[in-house]
Scaffold this motif. Structure first.
Motif, PDB file in Angstrom:
ATOM      1  N   GLU A 117       0.811  -1.210   0.000  1.00 34.70           N
ATOM      2  CA  GLU A 117       0.000   0.000   0.000  1.00 34.70           C
ATOM      3  C   GLU A 117       0.848   1.266   0.000  1.00 34.70           C
ATOM      4  N   ILE A 118       1.936   1.278   0.782  1.00 37.06           N
ATOM      5  CA  ILE A 118       2.694   2.516   0.936  1.00 37.06           C
ATOM      6  C   ILE A 118       4.119   2.411   0.417  1.00 37.06           C
ATOM      7  N   GLY A 119       4.471   1.250  -0.159  1.00 40.08           N
ATOM      8  CA  GLY A 119       5.779   1.141  -0.780  1.00 40.08           C
ATOM      9  C   GLY A 119       6.881   0.693   0.141  1.00 40.08           C
ATOM     10  N   GLY A 120       6.550   0.181   1.305  1.00 39.89           N
ATOM     11  CA  GLY A 120       7.579  -0.321   2.205  1.00 39.89           C
ATOM     12  C   GLY A 120       7.920   0.672   3.292  1.00 39.89           C
ATOM     13  N   VAL A 121       8.176   0.154   4.478  1.00 36.05           N
ATOM     14  CA  VAL A 121       8.444   1.027   5.612  1.00 36.05           C
ATOM     15  C   VAL A 121       9.708   1.846   5.415  1.00 36.05           C
ATOM     16  N   GLU A 122      10.665   1.329   4.605  1.00 39.82           N
ATOM     17  CA  GLU A 122      11.914   2.067   4.421  1.00 39.82           C
ATOM     18  C   GLU A 122      11.697   3.389   3.691  1.00 39.82           C
ATOM     19  N   ARG A 123      10.572   3.556   2.998  1.00 33.36           N
ATOM     20  CA  ARG A 123      10.308   4.800   2.285  1.00 33.36           C
ATOM     21  C   ARG A 123       9.730   5.875   3.200  1.00 33.36           C
ATOM     22  N   LEU A 124       9.371   5.509   4.404  1.00 29.45           N
ATOM     23  CA  LEU A 124       8.743   6.458   5.313  1.00 29.45           C
ATOM     24  C   LEU A 124       9.750   7.324   6.049  1.00 29.45           C
TER      25      LEU A 124
ATOM     26  N   PHE B  37      19.994  -8.543   2.342  1.00 28.55           N
ATOM     27  CA  PHE B  37      20.152  -7.133   1.961  1.00 28.55           C
ATOM     28  C   PHE B  37      18.870  -6.355   2.253  1.00 28.55           C
ATOM     29  N   TYR B  38      17.746  -6.865   1.768  1.00 27.86           N
ATOM     30  CA  TYR B  38      16.480  -6.162   1.955  1.00 27.86           C
ATOM     31  C   TYR B  38      16.015  -6.222   3.408  1.00 27.86           C
ATOM     32  N   ALA B  39      16.338  -7.321   4.095  1.00 29.61           N
ATOM     33  CA  ALA B  39      15.958  -7.436   5.505  1.00 29.61           C
ATOM     34  C   ALA B  39      16.697  -6.411   6.351  1.00 29.61           C
ATOM     35  N   ARG B  40      17.992  -6.235   6.096  1.00 33.47           N
ATOM     36  CA  ARG B  40      18.770  -5.242   6.838  1.00 33.47           C
ATOM     37  C   ARG B  40      18.240  -3.837   6.591  1.00 33.47           C
ATOM     38  N   ARG B  41      17.915  -3.550   5.342  1.00 35.38           N
ATOM     39  CA  ARG B  41      17.411  -2.223   5.003  1.00 35.38           C
ATOM     40  C   ARG B  41      16.075  -1.957   5.697  1.00 35.38           C
ATOM     41  N   SER B  42      15.194  -2.939   5.664  1.00 37.04           N
ATOM     42  CA  SER B  42      13.892  -2.773   6.305  1.00 37.04           C
ATOM     43  C   SER B  42      14.022  -2.668   7.820  1.00 37.04           C
ATOM     44  N   LEU B  43      14.945  -3.455   8.392  1.00 35.64           N
ATOM     45  CA  LEU B  43      15.146  -3.416   9.841  1.00 35.64           C
ATOM     46  C   LEU B  43      15.671  -2.051  10.273  1.00 35.64           C
ATOM     47  N   ALA B  44      16.648  -1.526   9.538  1.00 38.47           N
ATOM     48  CA  ALA B  44      17.204  -0.218   9.882  1.00 38.47           C
ATOM     49  C   ALA B  44      16.138   0.867   9.788  1.00 38.47           C
ATOM     50  N   ALA B  45      15.310   0.792   8.746  1.00 42.86           N
ATOM     51  CA  ALA B  45      14.250   1.780   8.582  1.00 42.86           C
ATOM     52  C   ALA B  45      13.223   1.669   9.705  1.00 42.86           C
ATOM     53  N   ALA B  46      12.894   0.439  10.090  1.00 47.42           N
ATOM     54  CA  ALA B  46      11.933   0.237  11.171  1.00 47.42           C
ATOM     55  C   ALA B  46      12.469   0.786  12.485  1.00 47.42           C
ATOM     56  N   VAL B  47      13.758   0.566  12.738  1.00 45.02           N
ATOM     57  CA  VAL B  47      14.378   1.089  13.958  1.00 45.02           C
ATOM     58  C   VAL B  47      14.297   2.613  13.986  1.00 45.02           C
ATOM     59  N   ARG B  48      14.631   3.248  12.876  1.00 44.69           N
ATOM     60  CA  ARG B  48      14.591   4.712  12.827  1.00 44.69           C
ATOM     61  C   ARG B  48      13.176   5.238  13.047  1.00 44.69           C
ATOM     62  N   GLU B  49      12.191   4.555  12.469  1.00 43.02           N
ATOM     63  CA  GLU B  49      10.806   5.000  12.624  1.00 43.02           C
ATOM     64  C   GLU B  49      10.335   4.830  14.066  1.00 43.02           C
ATOM     65  N   ILE B  50      10.716   3.741  14.702  1.00 43.23           N
ATOM     66  CA  ILE B  50      10.357   3.520  16.107  1.00 43.23           C
ATOM     67  C   ILE B  50      10.954   4.607  16.989  1.00 43.23           C
ATOM     68  N   LEU B  51      12.228   4.926  16.759  1.00 46.42           N
ATOM     69  CA  LEU B  51      12.895   5.956  17.558  1.00 46.42           C
ATOM     70  C   LEU B  51      12.292   7.336  17.292  1.00 46.42           C
ATOM     71  N   ARG B  52      11.914   7.598  16.041  1.00 45.54           N
ATOM     72  CA  ARG B  52      11.303   8.884  15.716  1.00 45.54           C
ATOM     73  C   ARG B  52       9.993   9.069  16.477  1.00 45.54           C
ATOM     74  N   LYS B  53       9.177   8.009  16.507  1.00 42.67           N
ATOM     75  CA  LYS B  53       7.897   8.084  17.207  1.00 42.67           C
ATOM     76  C   LYS B  53       8.104   8.257  18.709  1.00 42.67           C
ATOM     77  N   ARG B  54       9.130   7.588  19.246  1.00 41.39           N
ATOM     78  CA  ARG B  54       9.402   7.722  20.680  1.00 41.39           C
ATOM     79  C   ARG B  54       9.857   9.140  21.018  1.00 41.39           C
ATOM     80  N   ASN B  55      10.638   9.730  20.138  1.00 40.87           N
ATOM     81  CA  ASN B  55      11.142  11.079  20.392  1.00 40.87           C
ATOM     82  C   ASN B  55      10.038  12.127  20.305  1.00 40.87           C
ATOM     83  N   GLU B  56       8.970  11.802  19.576  1.00 39.89           N
ATOM     84  CA  GLU B  56       7.865  12.745  19.428  1.00 39.89           C
ATOM     85  C   GLU B  56       6.949  12.750  20.640  1.00 39.89           C
ATOM     86  N   LYS B  57       7.053  11.694  21.459  1.00 43.03           N
ATOM     87  CA  LYS B  57       6.163  11.596  22.622  1.00 43.03           C
ATOM     88  C   LYS B  57       6.604  12.563  23.723  1.00 43.03           C
TER      89      LYS B  57
END
Length: 201
Positions: free
Chosen positions: A109-116, A181-201
């Motif tokens: 739907e949104i093109g993958g979490v790494e694009r966010l 390769f794709y798993a590492r990329r998705s994992l790194a993107a997911a980590v960044r998104e989780i930290l971004r949301k935590r920092n916004e709280k």
């Protein structure tokens, strides 16, 4: 009555041969040697003790039932690890089928979490305590597809080689490298998104 067999002194090949002939003590020695391996592998996937125990026990049932078909083309440890890994992947797939919106559907739907998230140069986990890093990684792993999650766990946490992973997952070396390769990329993107949301709280 013959001399008592020292099963602990036998190698895996001898134990497997004896177990195929119906020697339950030989099979019990194999279980003793590798029960922790199977349980820990299941825990790495499901992170629930009761579920990991159920999966590892089911794996041993399948090992016993399929023992006569084991030809020794790979090490016994590799074979049983493949069995428990497949059971873990099946378990995760069943969980994903029960979700209202799976990770795969989200990616379509949104093109993958790494694009966010925007790529960054620094380590996103830098400055976190070991416990905080563990919690973030666990949450991020839960967002991966079951195949990507499996290849990350096997390579990054279990320290298996590409060749060993290919045997366990029943795929080619090239497929393992591509998935990683794709798993590492998705994992790194997911980590960044989780930290971004935590920092916004």
């Amino acid at each position: 009555m013959g001399p008592k067999i020292n099963y602990e002194a036998l190698d895996d090949e001898a134990l497997v041969k004896a177990a195929k002939d119906g020697d339950m003590e030989a099979f019990e020695e194999l279980v003793r040697r590798y029960s922790n391996l199977l349980y820990n592998r299941a825990m790495a996937f499901v992170r629930e003790q009761d579920t990991a125990l159920d999966i590892s026990q089911e794996a041993w049932v399948r090992v016993w039932r399929g023992l006569r078909k084991f030809k020794g083309d790979c090490a016994f440890a590799t074979w049983v690890t493949r069995i428990v890994t497949n059971l873990c992947i099946d378990y995760v797939r069943r969980l994903q089928r029960n979700r209202n919106l799976s990770i795969e559907a989200l990616e379509e739907e949104i093109g993958g979490v790494e694009r966010l998230v925007d790529p960054i140069e620094v380590d996103p986990l830098e400055g976190l305590t070991v416990e905080e890093q563990r919690l973030v990684l666990r949450e991020a792993l839960g967002q991966l597809t079951e195949v990507h999650r499996a290849v990350i766990i096997l390579h990054e946490f279990e320290n298996l080689s590409y060749k060993e992973i290919a045997k366990i997952m029943g795929c080619s070396l090239g497929t393992v490298m591509s998935r990683l390769f794709y798993a590492r990329r998705s994992l790194a993107a997911a980590v960044r998104e989780i930290l971004r949301k935590r920092n916004e709280k």
